[in-house]
Design a protein around this motif. Structure first.
Motif, PDB file in Angstrom:
ATOM      1  N   UNK A  24       8.281 -68.955 -19.489  1.00 12.97           N
ATOM      2  CA  UNK A  24       7.163 -69.600 -20.171  1.00 12.97           C
ATOM      3  C   UNK A  24       5.853 -69.388 -19.418  1.00 12.97           C
ATOM      4  N   UNK A  25       5.898 -69.405 -18.093  1.00 10.45           N
ATOM      5  CA  UNK A  25       4.684 -69.131 -17.308  1.00 10.45           C
ATOM      6  C   UNK A  25       4.224 -67.696 -17.533  1.00 10.45           C
ATOM      7  N   UNK A  59      12.566 -71.192 -36.031  1.00 11.41           N
ATOM      8  CA  UNK A  59      12.717 -72.051 -34.852  1.00 11.41           C
ATOM      9  C   UNK A  59      11.649 -71.654 -33.830  1.00 11.41           C
ATOM     10  N   UNK A  60      10.779 -72.599 -33.509  1.00 11.57           N
ATOM     11  CA  UNK A  60       9.706 -72.316 -32.572  1.00 11.57           C
ATOM     12  C   UNK A  60       9.566 -73.421 -31.541  1.00 11.57           C
ATOM     13  N   UNK A  61       8.709 -73.171 -30.554  1.00  9.64           N
ATOM     14  CA  UNK A  61       8.516 -74.123 -29.461  1.00  9.64           C
ATOM     15  C   UNK A  61       7.034 -74.242 -29.133  1.00  9.64           C
ATOM     16  N   UNK A 115      17.711 -75.065 -21.933  1.00  9.37           N
ATOM     17  CA  UNK A 115      17.982 -73.714 -21.474  1.00  9.37           C
ATOM     18  C   UNK A 115      17.016 -73.303 -20.373  1.00  9.37           C
ATOM     19  N   UNK A 116      15.787 -73.797 -20.453  1.00 11.21           N
ATOM     20  CA  UNK A 116      14.779 -73.604 -19.414  1.00 11.21           C
ATOM     21  C   UNK A 116      14.395 -75.011 -18.972  1.00 11.21           C
ATOM     22  N   UNK A 117      15.092 -75.494 -17.960  1.00 13.53           N
ATOM     23  CA  UNK A 117      15.024 -76.908 -17.590  1.00 13.53           C
ATOM     24  C   UNK A 117      13.780 -77.289 -16.800  1.00 13.53           C
ATOM     25  N   UNK A 118      13.117 -76.324 -16.180  1.00  8.63           N
ATOM     26  CA  UNK A 118      12.011 -76.688 -15.289  1.00  8.63           C
ATOM     27  C   UNK A 118      10.629 -76.454 -15.895  1.00  8.63           C
ATOM     28  N   UNK A 121       9.081 -78.207 -22.969  1.00 12.67           N
ATOM     29  CA  UNK A 121       8.698 -77.576 -24.229  1.00 12.67           C
ATOM     30  C   UNK A 121       9.288 -78.386 -25.379  1.00 12.67           C
ATOM     31  N   UNK A 122       8.633 -78.319 -26.517  1.00 12.61           N
ATOM     32  CA  UNK A 122       9.045 -79.051 -27.709  1.00 12.61           C
ATOM     33  C   UNK A 122       9.584 -78.053 -28.726  1.00 12.61           C
TER      34      UNK A 122
END
Length: 162
Positions: A24-25, A59-61, A115-118, A121-122
């Motif tokens: 995400x970064x 499906x989005x975030x 899945x990306x715990x750190x 995200x919504x």
């Protein structure tokens, strides 16, 4: 017997090696690669991106651009922007897909299913009655009627103006 091949999911299903750093970064910093990263829209502090491993089409975030690991790290301005993007995402999903419902939620921590715990995200997942059929429940496989690129184009075309 019918066969459905989804080789692009193999790394995710197998829990294989993931890219170094926070995905995400990386996406947050690469605005010049929005098409290849499936970014639908950007705000000043956050962005909307397609899920590479979607439960349903669309499906989005909504993701903060900065690395924020928990809700305590979301200040008022970021929280407000993200909620505004959740609302605009909802409106785009309704216009593009006409779902019967939309799941909106967060999985905070690995034990909660993140899945990306750190990096918070919504998720927004459009839903239809009966969208989880035998393929999902028995074969643990999702069948999606369109590619991520088609979903991206559809959602961008229906993205609401500010």
């Amino acid at each position: 017997m019918e066969h459905l091949f989804a080789g692009w999911r193999a790394q995710f299903v197998a829990g294989g090696e993931r890219p170094a750093g926070c995905v995400f970064c990386t996406i947050g910093a690469e605005s010049e690669n929005d098409d290849s990263n499936y970014v639908i829209a950007r705000g000043k502090l956050s962005f909307v991106v397609m899920n590479l491993y979607p439960y349903t089409s669309g499906h989005l975030m909504v993701v903060p651009s900065s690395h924020v690991g928990d809700l305590a790290g979301l200040d008022g301005e970021l929280t407000n922007e993200m909620l505004g993007l959740v609302r605009r995402s909802h409106d785009a999903l309704v216009a593009a897909y006409h779902p019967e419902g939309i799941n909106v939620g967060m999985n905070l921590g690995r034990a909660a299913g993140a899945g990306i715990a750190d990096h918070v995200h919504v998720h927004l997942v459009p839903r239809w009655s009966g969208d989880a059929n035998f393929m999902s429940t028995v074969a643990e496989t999702r069948v999606l009627p369109e590619t991520l690129s088609d979903s991206l184009a559809k959602l961008r075309a229906h993205w609401p103006a500010n």
